[in-house]
Design an enzyme around this catalytic site. Sequence first.
Site, PDB file in Angstrom:
ATOM      1  N   LYS A 165       0.841  -1.194   0.000  1.00 57.09           N
ATOM      2  CA  LYS A 165       0.000   0.000   0.000  1.00 57.09           C
ATOM      3  C   LYS A 165       0.876   1.243   0.000  1.00 57.09           C
ATOM      4  CE  LYS A 165      -2.079   1.602   3.779  1.00 57.09           C
ATOM      5  NZ  LYS A 165      -1.801   3.066   3.840  1.00 57.09           N
ATOM      6  N   ARG A 181       2.706  -1.365  10.873  1.00 61.15           N
ATOM      7  CA  ARG A 181       3.774  -1.427  11.863  1.00 61.15           C
ATOM      8  C   ARG A 181       4.113  -2.817  12.394  1.00 61.15           C
ATOM      9  NH1 ARG A 181       1.247   3.957  14.452  1.00 61.15           N
ATOM     10  NH2 ARG A 181      -0.485   3.061  13.268  1.00 61.15           N
ATOM     11  N   ASP A 187      -3.517   4.223  -1.884  1.00 57.74           N
ATOM     12  CA  ASP A 187      -4.429   4.596  -0.797  1.00 57.74           C
ATOM     13  C   ASP A 187      -4.406   6.118  -0.601  1.00 57.74           C
ATOM     14  OD1 ASP A 187      -6.029   4.532   1.507  1.00 57.74           O
ATOM     15  OD2 ASP A 187      -4.303   4.169   2.819  1.00 57.74           O
ATOM     16  N   ASP A 232     -13.530  14.764  -3.313  1.00 62.76           N
ATOM     17  CA  ASP A 232     -13.593  16.097  -3.900  1.00 62.76           C
ATOM     18  C   ASP A 232     -14.826  16.147  -4.788  1.00 62.76           C
ATOM     19  OD1 ASP A 232     -12.791  18.692  -4.999  1.00 62.76           O
ATOM     20  OD2 ASP A 232     -10.749  18.166  -4.371  1.00 62.76           O
ATOM     21  N   LYS A 270      -7.407   7.958  -0.950  1.00 59.10           N
ATOM     22  CA  LYS A 270      -8.730   8.314  -0.419  1.00 59.10           C
ATOM     23  C   LYS A 270      -9.270   9.596  -1.053  1.00 59.10           C
ATOM     24  CE  LYS A 270      -7.774   6.237   4.132  1.00 59.10           C
ATOM     25  NZ  LYS A 270      -6.303   6.048   4.016  1.00 59.10           N
ATOM     26  N   PHE A 271      -9.427   9.585  -2.363  1.00 56.22           N
ATOM     27  CA  PHE A 271      -9.901  10.776  -3.059  1.00 56.22           C
ATOM     28  C   PHE A 271     -11.279  11.208  -2.542  1.00 56.22           C
ATOM     29  CE2 PHE A 271      -7.344   8.801  -6.671  1.00 56.22           C
ATOM     30  CZ  PHE A 271      -6.222   9.580  -6.409  1.00 56.22           C
ATOM     31  N   THR A 306     -10.875   3.618  10.601  1.00 51.41           N
ATOM     32  CA  THR A 306     -10.719   2.789  11.803  1.00 51.41           C
ATOM     33  C   THR A 306     -10.160   3.568  12.984  1.00 51.41           C
ATOM     34  OG1 THR A 306      -8.580   2.017  10.984  1.00 51.41           O
ATOM     35  CG2 THR A 306     -10.492   0.615  10.557  1.00 51.41           C
ATOM     36  N   ARG A 342      -4.077  -6.233  13.913  1.00 51.87           N
ATOM     37  CA  ARG A 342      -3.003  -6.339  14.890  1.00 51.87           C
ATOM     38  C   ARG A 342      -2.946  -7.755  15.456  1.00 51.87           C
ATOM     39  NH1 ARG A 342      -2.088  -2.164  12.919  1.00 51.87           N
ATOM     40  NH2 ARG A 342      -1.539  -0.159  13.860  1.00 51.87           N
TER      41      ARG A 342
END
Length: 231
Positions: free
Chosen positions: A32, A209, A59, A64, A61-62, A119, A179
Amino acid sequence: MKSPLIVALDYADPSAALDLAALLDPSQCRVKVGKELFTAAGPRIVEQLQDKGFAVFLDLKFHDIPQTVAKACQAAARLGVWMLNVHASGGKAMLEAAREAVDAASGHRPLLIAVTVLTSLDAPALLQIGVADPVPVQVQKLADLSASAGLDGLVCSAREATQLKAAHPDLCLVTPGIRPPEHAADDQKRTMTPAAALAAGADYLVIGRPITAAADPAQALAAMLAACAVL
Protein backbone atom coordinates in the site's frame (compact mmCIF):
# COMPACT_ATOMS: atom_id res chain seq x y z
CA MET A 1 -1.99 -14.83 -5.34
CA LYS A 2 -3.33 -16.56 -2.24
CA SER A 3 -2.09 -14.04 0.29
CA PRO A 4 -4.65 -11.62 1.70
CA LEU A 5 -1.95 -9.36 3.14
CA ILE A 6 -1.30 -5.79 2.07
CA VAL A 7 1.77 -4.24 3.71
CA ALA A 8 1.37 -0.53 4.38
CA LEU A 9 4.51 1.32 3.32
CA ASP A 10 3.85 4.36 5.48
CA TYR A 11 7.17 6.13 5.03
CA ALA A 12 8.15 9.71 4.21
CA ASP A 13 11.41 8.52 2.67
CA PRO A 14 11.07 6.54 -0.57
CA SER A 15 14.45 4.88 0.02
CA ALA A 16 13.17 3.46 3.31
CA ALA A 17 10.05 2.15 1.59
CA LEU A 18 12.07 0.49 -1.16
CA ASP A 19 14.51 -0.97 1.39
CA LEU A 20 11.60 -2.51 3.27
CA ALA A 21 10.04 -3.81 0.06
CA ALA A 22 13.34 -5.46 -0.84
CA LEU A 23 12.96 -7.62 2.28
CA LEU A 24 9.52 -8.87 1.26
CA ASP A 25 8.39 -11.41 -1.31
CA PRO A 26 5.81 -10.00 -3.76
CA SER A 27 4.28 -13.45 -4.05
CA GLN A 28 3.40 -13.27 -0.35
CA CYS A 29 1.89 -9.80 -0.12
CA ARG A 30 0.79 -6.68 -1.92
CA VAL A 31 1.84 -3.20 -0.82
CA LYS A 32 0.00 0.00 0.00
CA VAL A 33 1.23 3.46 -0.96
CA GLY A 34 -0.51 6.15 1.04
CA LYS A 35 -0.54 9.94 1.21
CA GLU A 36 2.78 10.37 3.03
CA LEU A 37 4.85 8.25 0.67
CA PHE A 38 3.09 9.39 -2.49
CA THR A 39 3.49 13.05 -1.52
CA ALA A 40 7.19 12.52 -0.85
CA ALA A 41 7.99 10.40 -3.89
CA GLY A 42 5.22 10.86 -6.44
CA PRO A 43 4.16 8.36 -9.11
CA ARG A 44 7.74 7.12 -9.47
CA ILE A 45 7.47 5.12 -6.22
CA VAL A 46 4.48 3.22 -7.62
CA GLU A 47 6.45 2.37 -10.75
CA GLN A 48 9.47 1.26 -8.72
CA LEU A 49 7.39 -1.05 -6.55
CA GLN A 50 5.66 -2.50 -9.59
CA ASP A 51 9.06 -3.09 -11.17
CA LYS A 52 9.88 -5.20 -8.11
CA GLY A 53 6.80 -7.33 -8.80
CA PHE A 54 4.41 -5.83 -6.26
CA ALA A 55 0.74 -5.15 -6.88
CA VAL A 56 0.10 -1.66 -5.50
CA PHE A 57 -2.90 -0.41 -3.58
CA LEU A 58 -2.89 3.39 -4.04
CA ASP A 59 -4.43 4.60 -0.80
CA LEU A 60 -5.06 8.30 -1.45
CA LYS A 61 -8.73 8.31 -0.42
CA PHE A 62 -9.90 10.78 -3.06
CA HIS A 63 -12.68 13.07 -1.81
CA ASP A 64 -13.59 16.10 -3.90
CA ILE A 65 -16.08 17.25 -6.51
CA PRO A 66 -16.99 14.47 -8.98
CA GLN A 67 -14.95 15.74 -11.93
CA THR A 68 -11.80 16.19 -9.86
CA VAL A 69 -12.10 12.71 -8.39
CA ALA A 70 -12.77 11.20 -11.81
CA LYS A 71 -9.62 12.81 -13.23
CA ALA A 72 -7.58 11.57 -10.27
CA CYS A 73 -8.91 8.04 -10.76
CA GLN A 74 -8.00 8.19 -14.44
CA ALA A 75 -4.45 9.20 -13.53
CA ALA A 76 -4.21 6.36 -11.01
CA ALA A 77 -5.46 3.86 -13.58
CA ARG A 78 -2.77 5.01 -16.00
CA LEU A 79 -0.19 4.18 -13.35
CA GLY A 80 -1.34 0.56 -13.49
CA VAL A 81 -2.21 0.28 -9.80
CA TRP A 82 -4.02 -2.84 -8.65
CA MET A 83 -6.49 -0.95 -6.47
CA LEU A 84 -7.36 2.62 -5.45
CA ASN A 85 -9.87 4.18 -3.11
CA VAL A 86 -12.20 7.11 -2.56
CA HIS A 87 -14.24 8.32 0.42
CA ALA A 88 -17.81 7.05 0.33
CA SER A 89 -18.85 10.22 2.16
CA GLY A 90 -18.15 12.15 -1.06
CA GLY A 91 -21.66 11.19 -2.19
CA LYS A 92 -23.19 9.09 -4.93
CA ALA A 93 -22.39 11.46 -7.81
CA MET A 94 -18.72 11.42 -6.87
CA LEU A 95 -18.68 7.64 -6.47
CA GLU A 96 -20.32 7.11 -9.84
CA ALA A 97 -17.88 9.51 -11.52
CA ALA A 98 -14.97 7.59 -10.03
CA ARG A 99 -16.40 4.26 -11.15
CA GLU A 100 -17.03 5.54 -14.67
CA ALA A 101 -13.44 6.78 -14.81
CA VAL A 102 -11.93 3.40 -13.94
CA ASP A 103 -14.39 1.62 -16.22
CA ALA A 104 -13.08 3.74 -19.08
CA ALA A 105 -9.45 2.90 -18.35
CA SER A 106 -7.71 1.48 -21.41
CA GLY A 107 -6.16 -1.91 -20.76
CA HIS A 108 -5.79 -2.49 -17.03
CA ARG A 109 -8.78 -1.61 -14.84
CA PRO A 110 -7.96 -1.15 -11.17
CA LEU A 111 -10.30 -2.19 -8.40
CA LEU A 112 -12.17 0.80 -6.97
CA ILE A 113 -13.12 0.66 -3.32
CA ALA A 114 -14.70 3.14 -0.92
CA VAL A 115 -13.70 4.11 2.60
CA THR A 116 -16.66 3.87 4.97
CA VAL A 117 -15.64 5.02 8.47
CA LEU A 118 -11.94 5.33 9.25
CA THR A 119 -10.72 2.79 11.80
CA SER A 120 -9.28 5.65 13.88
CA LEU A 121 -12.84 6.89 14.53
CA ASP A 122 -15.23 5.71 17.21
CA ALA A 123 -18.68 6.93 18.26
CA PRO A 124 -17.47 10.01 20.20
CA ALA A 125 -15.24 11.01 17.27
CA LEU A 126 -18.13 10.67 14.82
CA LEU A 127 -20.31 12.82 17.06
CA GLN A 128 -17.67 15.55 16.95
CA ILE A 129 -18.13 15.81 13.17
CA GLY A 130 -21.91 15.81 13.35
CA VAL A 131 -22.66 12.10 12.80
CA ALA A 132 -25.00 10.90 15.52
CA ASP A 133 -25.47 7.38 14.20
CA PRO A 134 -23.54 4.56 15.85
CA VAL A 135 -20.48 3.42 13.90
CA PRO A 136 -22.10 0.23 12.47
CA VAL A 137 -25.11 2.21 11.22
CA GLN A 138 -22.97 4.86 9.53
CA VAL A 139 -20.76 2.17 7.99
CA GLN A 140 -23.81 0.38 6.60
CA LYS A 141 -25.23 3.56 5.09
CA LEU A 142 -21.97 4.33 3.30
CA ALA A 143 -21.56 0.71 2.20
CA ASP A 144 -25.05 0.68 0.69
CA LEU A 145 -24.29 3.93 -1.12
CA SER A 146 -21.05 2.53 -2.51
CA ALA A 147 -22.74 -0.66 -3.69
CA SER A 148 -25.46 1.33 -5.43
CA ALA A 149 -22.76 3.30 -7.28
CA GLY A 150 -21.21 0.09 -8.62
CA LEU A 151 -17.93 0.06 -6.72
CA ASP A 152 -15.86 -3.10 -6.28
CA GLY A 153 -15.39 -3.06 -2.55
CA LEU A 154 -15.08 -1.27 0.74
CA VAL A 155 -12.49 -0.22 3.26
CA CYS A 156 -13.89 -0.96 6.69
CA SER A 157 -12.96 -2.17 10.13
CA ALA A 158 -12.90 -5.94 10.43
CA ARG A 159 -15.45 -5.45 13.19
CA GLU A 160 -17.99 -4.50 10.53
CA ALA A 161 -16.94 -7.18 8.01
CA THR A 162 -19.58 -9.75 8.94
CA GLN A 163 -22.50 -7.36 8.55
CA LEU A 164 -21.12 -5.92 5.30
CA LYS A 165 -20.36 -9.30 3.72
CA ALA A 166 -23.88 -10.43 4.54
CA ALA A 167 -25.38 -7.30 3.00
CA HIS A 168 -23.07 -7.14 -0.02
CA PRO A 169 -21.45 -10.54 -0.64
CA ASP A 170 -20.01 -9.49 -4.02
CA LEU A 171 -17.99 -6.60 -2.62
CA CYS A 172 -14.40 -7.21 -1.54
CA LEU A 173 -13.62 -6.00 1.98
CA VAL A 174 -10.28 -4.38 2.78
CA THR A 175 -9.64 -4.07 6.49
CA PRO A 176 -6.97 -1.93 8.16
CA GLY A 177 -6.50 -1.93 11.92
CA ILE A 178 -5.15 -5.50 11.90
CA ARG A 179 -3.00 -6.34 14.89
CA PRO A 180 -1.63 -9.61 16.28
CA PRO A 181 -2.72 -10.19 19.89
CA GLU A 182 0.65 -9.14 21.31
CA HIS A 183 0.90 -5.87 19.36
CA ALA A 184 -0.27 -2.45 20.55
CA ALA A 185 -3.28 -0.87 18.85
CA ASP A 186 -1.28 2.33 18.20
CA ASP A 187 -3.68 5.01 16.84
CA GLN A 188 -6.32 2.51 15.72
CA LYS A 189 -9.59 2.32 17.67
CA ARG A 190 -11.32 -0.66 16.02
CA THR A 191 -8.77 -3.46 15.68
CA MET A 192 -8.86 -7.24 15.14
CA THR A 193 -6.39 -10.09 14.77
CA PRO A 194 -5.63 -11.46 11.27
CA ALA A 195 -7.38 -14.79 11.75
CA ALA A 196 -10.44 -13.19 13.32
CA ALA A 197 -10.68 -10.62 10.52
CA LEU A 198 -10.63 -13.30 7.82
CA ALA A 199 -13.19 -15.35 9.72
CA ALA A 200 -15.40 -12.27 9.92
CA GLY A 201 -15.41 -11.91 6.14
CA ALA A 202 -12.46 -9.68 5.29
CA ASP A 203 -10.83 -10.37 1.91
CA TYR A 204 -7.65 -8.30 2.33
CA LEU A 205 -5.83 -7.25 5.48
CA VAL A 206 -3.81 -4.02 5.62
CA ILE A 207 -0.92 -4.38 8.06
CA GLY A 208 1.71 -1.75 8.71
CA ARG A 209 3.77 -1.43 11.86
CA PRO A 210 3.54 -5.07 13.02
CA ILE A 211 5.56 -5.87 9.86
CA THR A 212 7.38 -2.66 8.92
CA ALA A 213 8.59 -1.92 12.47
CA ALA A 214 9.58 -5.52 13.20
CA ALA A 215 13.23 -6.43 13.72
CA ASP A 216 12.85 -8.93 10.87
CA PRO A 217 10.03 -7.81 8.53
CA ALA A 218 10.23 -10.94 6.39
CA GLN A 219 9.83 -13.14 9.45
CA ALA A 220 6.96 -10.97 10.69
CA LEU A 221 5.24 -11.32 7.30
CA ALA A 222 5.69 -15.09 7.42
CA ALA A 223 4.21 -15.18 10.93
CA MET A 224 1.21 -13.17 9.74
CA LEU A 225 0.69 -15.53 6.82
CA ALA A 226 0.91 -18.51 9.12
CA ALA A 227 -1.66 -16.90 11.39
CA CYS A 228 -3.93 -16.48 8.37
CA ALA A 229 -3.43 -20.15 7.43
CA VAL A 230 -2.71 -19.28 3.79
CA LEU A 231 0.66 -21.02 3.41
